[in-house]
Design a protein around this motif. Structure first.
Motif, PDB file in Angstrom:
ATOM      1  N   LEU A 132       0.761  -1.249   0.101  1.00 50.43           N
ATOM      2  CA  LEU A 132       0.140   0.007  -0.179  1.00 50.43           C
ATOM      3  C   LEU A 132       0.677   1.151  -0.244  1.00 50.43           C
ATOM      4  CD1 LEU A 132      -2.269  -0.491   2.622  1.00 50.43           C
ATOM      5  CD2 LEU A 132      -3.127  -1.073  -0.062  1.00 50.43           C
ATOM      6  N   LEU A 133       1.569   1.440   0.265  1.00 51.90           N
ATOM      7  CA  LEU A 133       2.706   2.633   1.019  1.00 51.90           C
ATOM      8  C   LEU A 133       3.510   2.566  -0.159  1.00 51.90           C
ATOM      9  CD1 LEU A 133       3.097   2.868   4.832  1.00 51.90           C
ATOM     10  CD2 LEU A 133       2.073   4.263   3.125  1.00 51.90           C
ATOM     11  N   LEU A 134       4.355   1.336  -0.812  1.00 53.59           N
ATOM     12  CA  LEU A 134       5.360   1.707  -1.725  1.00 53.59           C
ATOM     13  C   LEU A 134       5.371   0.568  -2.409  1.00 53.59           C
ATOM     14  CD1 LEU A 134       7.995   1.264   1.350  1.00 53.59           C
ATOM     15  CD2 LEU A 134       7.127   3.499  -0.348  1.00 53.59           C
ATOM     16  N   ALA A 135       4.148   0.969  -3.329  1.00 48.29           N
ATOM     17  CA  ALA A 135       4.023  -0.786  -4.160  1.00 48.29           C
ATOM     18  C   ALA A 135       4.806  -0.739  -5.781  1.00 48.29           C
ATOM     19  CB  ALA A 135       2.454  -0.028  -4.829  1.00 48.29           C
ATOM     20  N   VAL A 136       5.758  -0.504  -5.724  1.00 46.14           N
ATOM     21  CA  VAL A 136       6.606   0.007  -6.471  1.00 46.14           C
ATOM     22  C   VAL A 136       7.992  -1.277  -5.669  1.00 46.14           C
ATOM     23  CG1 VAL A 136       6.822   1.677  -7.167  1.00 46.14           C
ATOM     24  CG2 VAL A 136       8.125   1.673  -6.332  1.00 46.14           C
ATOM     25  N   TYR A 137       8.152  -1.481  -4.400  1.00 46.21           N
ATOM     26  CA  TYR A 137       9.135  -2.224  -3.468  1.00 46.21           C
ATOM     27  C   TYR A 137       8.848  -3.251  -3.703  1.00 46.21           C
ATOM     28  CZ  TYR A 137      10.372   2.315  -1.671  1.00 46.21           C
ATOM     29  OH  TYR A 137      10.389   3.723  -1.642  1.00 46.21           O
ATOM     30  N   ALA A 138      10.120  -4.383  -3.838  1.00 46.10           N
ATOM     31  CA  ALA A 138       9.413  -5.539  -2.985  1.00 46.10           C
ATOM     32  C   ALA A 138       9.794  -5.869  -1.467  1.00 46.10           C
ATOM     33  CB  ALA A 138      10.737  -6.987  -4.034  1.00 46.10           C
ATOM     34  N   CYS A 139       8.830  -6.851  -1.261  1.00 47.36           N
ATOM     35  CA  CYS A 139       9.343  -6.664   0.342  1.00 47.36           C
ATOM     36  C   CYS A 139       9.011  -8.386   0.308  1.00 47.36           C
ATOM     37  CB  CYS A 139       7.833  -6.761   0.968  1.00 47.36           C
ATOM     38  SG  CYS A 139       7.866  -6.534   2.880  1.00 47.36           S
ATOM     39  N   THR A 140      10.440  -8.766   1.236  1.00 46.43           N
ATOM     40  CA  THR A 140      10.667  -9.896   1.401  1.00 46.43           C
ATOM     41  C   THR A 140      11.517  -9.879   2.757  1.00 46.43           C
ATOM     42  OG1 THR A 140      13.114  -9.411   1.219  1.00 46.43           O
ATOM     43  CG2 THR A 140      12.162  -9.893  -0.749  1.00 46.43           C
ATOM     44  N   ASP A 141      12.134 -11.805   3.226  1.00 42.49           N
ATOM     45  CA  ASP A 141      11.795 -11.182   4.593  1.00 42.49           C
ATOM     46  C   ASP A 141      13.778 -10.755   4.785  1.00 42.49           C
ATOM     47  OD1 ASP A 141      10.979 -15.155   4.724  1.00 42.49           O
ATOM     48  OD2 ASP A 141       9.666 -13.235   4.504  1.00 42.49           O
ATOM     49  N   GLY A 142      14.334 -10.119   3.655  1.00 43.17           N
ATOM     50  CA  GLY A 142      15.859 -10.492   4.179  1.00 43.17           C
ATOM     51  C   GLY A 142      15.684  -8.262   4.269  1.00 43.17           C
ATOM     52  N   GLY A 143      14.608  -8.187   4.003  1.00 42.96           N
ATOM     53  CA  GLY A 143      13.610  -6.384   4.155  1.00 42.96           C
ATOM     54  C   GLY A 143      13.192  -6.265   3.379  1.00 42.96           C
ATOM     55  N   LEU A 144      13.246  -4.371   2.443  1.00 38.69           N
ATOM     56  CA  LEU A 144      12.855  -4.000   1.847  1.00 38.69           C
ATOM     57  C   LEU A 144      13.643  -3.553   0.367  1.00 38.69           C
ATOM     58  CD1 LEU A 144       9.764  -2.636   1.358  1.00 38.69           C
ATOM     59  CD2 LEU A 144      10.931  -0.572   1.992  1.00 38.69           C
ATOM     60  N   THR A 145      13.476  -4.253  -0.796  1.00 38.17           N
ATOM     61  CA  THR A 145      14.423  -4.435  -1.721  1.00 38.17           C
ATOM     62  C   THR A 145      13.775  -3.312  -2.635  1.00 38.17           C
ATOM     63  OG1 THR A 145      14.498  -7.197  -2.159  1.00 38.17           O
ATOM     64  CG2 THR A 145      15.120  -5.632  -3.829  1.00 38.17           C
ATOM     65  N   VAL A 146      15.040  -2.623  -2.669  1.00 39.91           N
ATOM     66  CA  VAL A 146      14.837  -1.531  -3.844  1.00 39.91           C
ATOM     67  C   VAL A 146      15.405  -1.810  -5.332  1.00 39.91           C
ATOM     68  CG1 VAL A 146      14.259   0.592  -2.190  1.00 39.91           C
ATOM     69  CG2 VAL A 146      16.733  -0.081  -2.802  1.00 39.91           C
ATOM     70  N   SER A 147      15.118  -1.226  -6.528  1.00 34.95           N
ATOM     71  CA  SER A 147      15.523  -1.233  -7.899  1.00 34.95           C
ATOM     72  C   SER A 147      16.014  -0.020  -8.560  1.00 34.95           C
ATOM     73  CB  SER A 147      14.589  -1.755  -8.727  1.00 34.95           C
ATOM     74  OG  SER A 147      14.587  -3.188  -8.089  1.00 34.95           O
TER      75      SER A 147
END
Length: 745
Positions: free
Chosen positions: A13-28
């Motif tokens: 909802l807040l950061l739709a472009v991010y990938a959320c994984t067990d290791g943290g918030l992935t940014v590209s």
């Protein structure tokens, strides 16, 4: 499970472009990274996706908590490459950065990694770990920057890999210019400081803690368990310019220079190992100021002398201003082991200004030893009344200085260190303080990774038109271009962008060489940044060169270089560099540095300029163009200019070079051209080591060597110079060394 679902929904909802994984918030990309940092909460991990991130200035400004830092990490260690005009800034509290690689670029600001955003926004309780900076240099050699700048308090820089700093500026600096950064308790530990080549100027330190302006302030920085591998930038490897620091358990390997207590009081230097392996100018510890403790250090195979010696205790300036040399007072030097050390200098630097000898300084229970016969190790330059020696041990070493040491039985322990058999004196070194596999990162290679001469393929080149030009253009680093017999006419400047060798057909006599290169432009070779050149068994003929003044058979790029280069000529016949005036064999540009230029077993004749023109750094800033110049067993004839013109001006004491060796050369009809104002065959200014041995000259100009800084070493021996004069001076005073008298000054 429901917490994980809720978190991922919130991320979506807040950061739709991010990938959320067990290791943290992935940014590209950069935009995603900025938004993630802006919204980061204590305990948040931001994961940078693997790949090349080019032209990105990363700002990690956030507020973590103890035990819950805000972390910025690579998707996999080493998988994120930061390139182009990029840097990293930390500001806030409890931050962690890990796994990045800075390469193929440079910082657009004064730091690659900075623990400060502004004069009021610092990083505290923050950490950079498992990060690499590899040759991430400014484009200009003397455009200064600092790779890592520590501000704030309680920060940690550990397990990082820094290699190949080639532009001016400290590799890592601790800054104390505001109250918020003093008594900082920083920890610099388990890092790999890889090879740093000779800068040829002041400003090549690997670590500096403080500056002279704040040197009476305590920093309380710990520099522990690091490896310094071939850190040769200048005379100070570590420059301590503050108080209450600890430098311990570090390993110095083949590094030219010293750990220097330059300013500040009350520092502790202990449990360090210095292994010179008899490499030139390898040094140990230099002591200035008061209240230091230097104990349990192991030093072996160090060849440095003067301010770069194995152990140097300086004279000071009475009532010294803050930026000069404060006297040595109340210093304890105890339980150290010194093996095969060329120079222990006491009251070093004594002169009209530095006139105060050390006081209240004690040497206790040190072990002094030599494994083979060697000359005098100790030199006292002033009174030693303020230094006491007690309960020392000595093995295989004689000295005229009373060091109060008894003969001691020694042997190597299981870790390979020399020690006293009864353990009554010397360092207690059961194990190395740190090893290569404990420092830096495991996933990035250590050592000097720059390509070397003769390390590539051997490629045959015929004498057909254009073949040599094509071979040079298509060569790879380290290749050897093996030229067939014949004449090669080159119609374009051959640009050398990496190390290559040009090899002709060998012959016993130079007059029988069967591989000849003629050139029609104003230069045959141009060495670019990253290039090195070796030429052997070749005739170089300049008779067809462009009819213009100032030609050169070999030149460096006019735009300066970051990388040091090598130029080697062996069994080469150079002739007819006389199509116009001032035609030289080698002509260099400002901001270029050769590790070595050597001409051996060669013949150079009919030259209207200089053979080696190495005198372009004339601004008297202590900068020079070649570290080692070697001329051995050559014939020089009909050279209008100098065989060598080598210049290093200024009075800075931060460098060891230049060094010149001229041995067994035959010189005739040289040094008397109309444009050679001083009628010299060697014009040397500020050359620190001058060896002129077994040369002969006839109908030629003079040798002139002037120096005004340091303690230059002149060795003039067995020369037959005919009418040529040999004039040597130091600080304007003639040195009594002639062609027929053997003396070392």
């Amino acid at each position: 499970m429901w917490q994980k679902i809720a978190l991922c929904v919130a991320c979506a909802l807040l950061l739709a472009v991010y990938a959320c994984t067990d290791g943290g918030l992935t940014v590209s990309n950069e935009a995603e990274l900025k938004r993630a940092v802006q919204q980061a909460q204590p305990g948040q991990t931001i994961v940078m996706k693997n790949g090349v991130w080019k032209n990105i200035e990363i700002l990690l400004q956030a507020e973590g908590e103890e035990g819950k830092p805000v972390s910025l990490v690579a998707e996999s260690p080493g998988g994120v490459i930061i390139s182009g005009e990029s840097n990293l800034t930390l500001a806030g509290n409890y931050l962690v950065v890990s796994g990045l690689v800075f390469k193929d670029g440079y910082s657009p600001t004064g730091s690659v990694i900075s623990f400060r955003k502004s004069k009021t926004e610092y990083a505290n309780h923050s950490r950079v770990t498992e990060t690499v900076i590899d040759r991430f240099n400014k484009t200009e050699r003397f455009e200064s920057d600092i790779w890592v700048t520590l501000y704030g308090k309680n920060n940690q820089f550990d397990h990082n890999h820094l290699v190949g700093k080639m532009n001016q500026g400290v590799t890592l600096a601790v800054r104390l210019d505001t109250e918020e950064s003093r008594e900082n308790n920083h920890r610099i530990e388990y890092n790999y400081f890889g090879p740093r080549p000779v800068l040829g100027s002041n400003g090549g330190e690997t670590i500096r803690v403080g500056t002279s302006h704040y040197s009476l302030t305590d920093s309380k920085t710990k520099i522990t368990h690091n490896v310094f591998d071939q850190c040769n930038g200048e005379v100070e490897i570590i420059s301590i310019k503050s108080g209450a620091n600890e430098i311990s358990n570090n390993l110095f390997v083949e590094s030219a220079g010293t750990l220097t207590l330059r300013h500040g009081n009350g520092n502790i230097v202990e449990n360090n190992v210095f292994l010179g392996n008899n490499k030139p100018h390898t040094g140990g510890i230099r002591v200035i100021n008061a209240d230091h403790i230097i104990r349990n250090n192991y030093l072996q195979g160090l060849t440095g002398y003067r301010f770069g010696g194995g152990l140097v205790v300086m004279n000071g300036v009475p009532n010294s201003p803050i930026n000069r040399y404060h006297p040595v007072k109340n210093v304890v030097i105890e339980r150290n082991t010194l093996v095969d050390i060329s120079a222990v200098q006491l009251a070093a630097g004594a002169d009209a200004e530095r006139s105060e000898a050390p006081s209240d300084t004690s040497f206790n229970e040190n072990l002094w030893m030599a494994t083979a016969p060697m000359g005098e190790t100790f030199t006292a330059y002033d009174s030693l009344d303020g230094i006491t020696f007690s309960n020392g041990g000595v093995s295989g070493l004689t000295t005229s200085v009373a060091i109060n040491a008894k003969e001691t039985a020694v042997s190597k322990n299981a870790a390979g260190f020399w020690q006293a058999d009864d353990n009554s004196v010397g360092a207690k070194m059961d194990n190395a303080p740190v090893t290569l596999d404990q420092v830096g990162v495991a996933w990035y290679p250590k050592g000097d990774l720059r390509p070397k001469l003769n390390s590539g393929k051997t490629i045959s080149v015929s004498a057909q038109s254009g073949m040599l030009e094509a071979a040079v253009a298509n060569s790879q680093p380290g290749d050897v271009l093996e030229l067939a017999a014949g004449e090669y006419t080159v119609d374009r400047v051959l640009v050398v962008r990496h190390p290559i060798t040009i090899k002709g057909v060998a012959a016993q006599q130079l007059s029988d060489l069967a591989t000849k290169i003629q050139f029609t432009r104003n230069a045959l070779f141009q060495i670019e940044d990253g290039g090195s050149l070796r030429i052997t068994s070749v005739v170089i003929d300049g008779s067809s060169a462009d009819d213009s003044a100032g030609n050169a058979a070999i030149r460096t790029t006019r735009y300066g270089m970051l990388n040091n280069y090598r130029l080697e000529l062996d069994r080469v016949w150079v002739k007819d560099l006389n199509i116009n005036h001032s035609f030289s064999l080698l002509k260099v540009s400002m901001s270029t540095m050769a590790d070595e230029i050597s001409i051996r077993n060669s013949r150079v004749e009919t030259v209207t300029g200089d053979v080696l023109r190495l005198n372009v750094e004339t601004e008297d800033l202590g900068i020079f163009n070649a570290d080692y110049v070697t001329l051995v067993d050559n014939e020089f004839s009909k050279v209008d200019g100098n065989i060598v013109a080598l210049y290093r001006g200024g009075t800075d004491e931060s460098t060891f070079g230049p060094h010149l060796l001229m041995q067994s050369n035959r010189i005739a009809d040289s040094g008397k051209g109309s444009r050679n104002a001083q009628k010299t065959i060697a014009l040397l200014e500020g050359v620190q080591v001058v060896d002129i041995l077994d040369n002969s000259a006839s109908q030629s100009g003079d040798f002139i060597a002037h120096s005004r800084v340091g303690e230059p070493v002149y060795w003039i021996k067995n020369n037959q110079l005919g009418e040529s004069k040999l004039m040597v001076s130091y600080k304007g005073v003639p040195v009594d060394v002639s062609a027929e008298v053997n003396e070392r000054e």
